[in-house]
Design a protein around this motif. Structure first.
Motif, PDB file in Angstrom:
ATOM      1  N   LYS A 109       0.832  -1.226   0.000  1.00 49.92           N
ATOM      2  CA  LYS A 109       0.000   0.000   0.000  1.00 49.92           C
ATOM      3  C   LYS A 109       0.854   1.259   0.000  1.00 49.92           C
ATOM      4  O   LYS A 109       0.511   2.259  -0.621  1.00 49.92           O
ATOM      5  CB  LYS A 109      -0.920   0.005   1.233  1.00 49.92           C
ATOM      6  N   ARG A 152      -0.603   4.028 -14.998  1.00 51.29           N
ATOM      7  CA  ARG A 152       0.304   5.173 -14.881  1.00 51.29           C
ATOM      8  C   ARG A 152       1.573   5.001 -15.706  1.00 51.29           C
ATOM      9  O   ARG A 152       2.516   5.789 -15.570  1.00 51.29           O
ATOM     10  CB  ARG A 152       0.706   5.369 -13.415  1.00 51.29           C
ATOM     11  N   GLU A 176      -2.854  -0.674 -11.353  1.00 51.73           N
ATOM     12  CA  GLU A 176      -2.579   0.748 -11.096  1.00 51.73           C
ATOM     13  C   GLU A 176      -1.329   1.204 -11.841  1.00 51.73           C
ATOM     14  O   GLU A 176      -1.311   2.266 -12.459  1.00 51.73           O
ATOM     15  CB  GLU A 176      -2.340   0.932  -9.592  1.00 51.73           C
ATOM     16  N   TYR A 196       2.100   3.395  -3.199  1.00 51.80           N
ATOM     17  CA  TYR A 196       1.352   4.509  -3.815  1.00 51.80           C
ATOM     18  C   TYR A 196       1.806   5.860  -3.253  1.00 51.80           C
ATOM     19  O   TYR A 196       1.807   6.860  -3.960  1.00 51.80           O
ATOM     20  CB  TYR A 196      -0.156   4.330  -3.603  1.00 51.80           C
ATOM     21  N   ASN A 197       2.200   5.877  -1.974  1.00 56.05           N
ATOM     22  CA  ASN A 197       2.679   7.132  -1.382  1.00 56.05           C
ATOM     23  C   ASN A 197       4.032   7.548  -1.942  1.00 56.05           C
ATOM     24  O   ASN A 197       4.389   8.718  -1.912  1.00 56.05           O
ATOM     25  CB  ASN A 197       2.814   6.990   0.141  1.00 56.05           C
ATOM     26  N   LEU A 203      -2.123  -3.563  -7.609  1.00 60.43           N
ATOM     27  CA  LEU A 203      -0.890  -2.815  -7.897  1.00 60.43           C
ATOM     28  C   LEU A 203      -0.535  -2.915  -9.376  1.00 60.43           C
ATOM     29  O   LEU A 203      -0.216  -1.909 -10.010  1.00 60.43           O
ATOM     30  CB  LEU A 203       0.263  -3.356  -7.038  1.00 60.43           C
TER      31      LEU A 203
END
Ligand SMILES: *Cc1c(COP(=O)(O)O)cnc(C)c1O
Length: 347
Positions: free
Chosen positions: A122, A164, A160, A125-126, A157
């Motif tokens: 998780k 991008r 995502e 993403y940061n 993931l």
């Protein structure tokens, strides 16, 4: 040692090859290299393969593909690679930097720039910003303690990152070639990474590394290369290993062994609750999680005295990576010896 020691089929394949050609310049076509590449791609999708000699080299190659992709695609240069804490990616200068464990970063700096570490999936993403070109992860952290990630999280993931245009590099140096029961751990997780790196299990002990990727025209001739990578001897060994293990898989022998081994581990946890919490991992890449680092270190030592080789991983794990061809008798004997050793462990 994915097909064990003294494997007759592998030994014969290597001997026959050695009597003919061991190595030629990679200026010429090398048919077993092409054949092994086809096997590796057949479990991946559309793509190609670069061969080298080790896991670290395979990861270096993946990083070079990512860096060049980030240089030539898009308006701004993207170069940042995100990896995970507790990861392990190799011992060259840049794969050490990619390894998210500070203890590996002592002594050898300065390191190349452009690496950042996420705490968990998780947190990736940061860490992503406009300079990010790739995320490099293991699906089951090996050296980190045999920690599998959640399948849904990994699939999300992968989706995502694709949106991008950030590359997903999956380091399968330890998990690849049936170690988890599937050809790639990526097959188990049902994802198709942009790049998969391989080494350990592929040659049955003969040094070989490989990079499997859909990005076959990012690196041009001259951008990268390897003198010994993909030579006759190592790729012949790789073909034979893949063929042997394909039969083990298709006959269900591999599956039966995995179940048998897993039951033995579960029994141990039940019998020695004072030492262990749980079993982790997939296939024949497994660990017993102990209550403390001290207990773990003691177990590895006592097992060694009983002539059973188990490994330390992470802070609490006793790791098991037996040959994928191990027999039921060998499993029985190994666990009998391990139990003898466990009786001698003081908490
Ligand atoms: C062992 C390992 C490496 C390094 O492979 P070498 O062949 O020793 O260079 C890289 N990544 C992972 C996940 C590994 O387990």
């Amino acid at each position: 040692m994915s097909v064990g020691h003294g494997n007759e089929r592998l030994a014969n394949a290597i001997c026959e090859q050695a009597k003919n050609i061991i190595h030629i310049s990679n200026l010429y076509r090398i048919p077993p290299q092409e054949e092994l590449a086809e096997i590796l791609v057949s479990h991946y999708g559309k793509g190609g393969v670069f061969f080298c000699n080790s896991g670290a080299e395979a990861n270096e190659t993946a990083l070079k593909i990512a860096r060049k992709y980030g240089e030539v695609e898009g308006e701004i240069k993207r170069y940042k690679v995100i990896t995970l804490e507790n990861s392990f990616h190799g011992r060259t200068i840049s794969t050490l930097k990619a390894t998210g464990q500070p203890k590996f970063h002592q002594y050898f700096g300065p390191f190349p720039d452009g690496f950042d570490y996420a705490k968990d999936i998780k947190d990736i993403y940061n860490k992503i910003d406009e300079k990010t070109i790739a995320v490099m992860i293991e699906l089951i952290q090996g050296e980190g303690g045999v920690n599998p990630f959640d399948k849904d999280e990994i699939q999300e993931l992968a989706n995502e990152l694709k949106k991008r245009d950030i590359l997903l590099i999956v380091d399968e140096v330890q998990t690849g070639i049936y170690r988890t029961g599937e050809f790639y751990a990526s097959n188990l997780y049902e994802i198709t990474p942009d790049i998969i790196t391989l080494a350990k299990g592929l040659g049955g002990g003969v040094p070989i590394g490989a990079v499997v990727t859909r990005l076959t025209d990012v690196l041009k001739p001259g951008d990268h290369g390897s003198t010994f990578g993909g030579n006759y001897l190592s790729t012949r060994a790789g073909i034979e290993v893949c063929n042997i293990l394909k039969e083990e898989k298709e006959s269900n022998r591999l599956k039966n062994r995995i179940e048998y081994f897993e039951n033995k581990l579960l029994e141990i946890v039940k019998e020695f609750p004072n030492l262990f919490n749980e079993v982790s991992g997939y296939g024949l890449m497994r660990a017993l999680k102990t209550h403390s680092t001290n207990i773990r270190d003691e177990i590895v030592k006592k097992a060694f005295e009983k002539r059973v080789l188990v490994l330390k991983a992470g802070s609490h794990s006793v790791r098991f990576l037996p040959p994928l061809t191990i027999s039921f008798e060998e499993i029985d004997e190994g666990f009998d010896r391990l139990k003898d050793a466990l009786m001698k462990v003081e908490e």
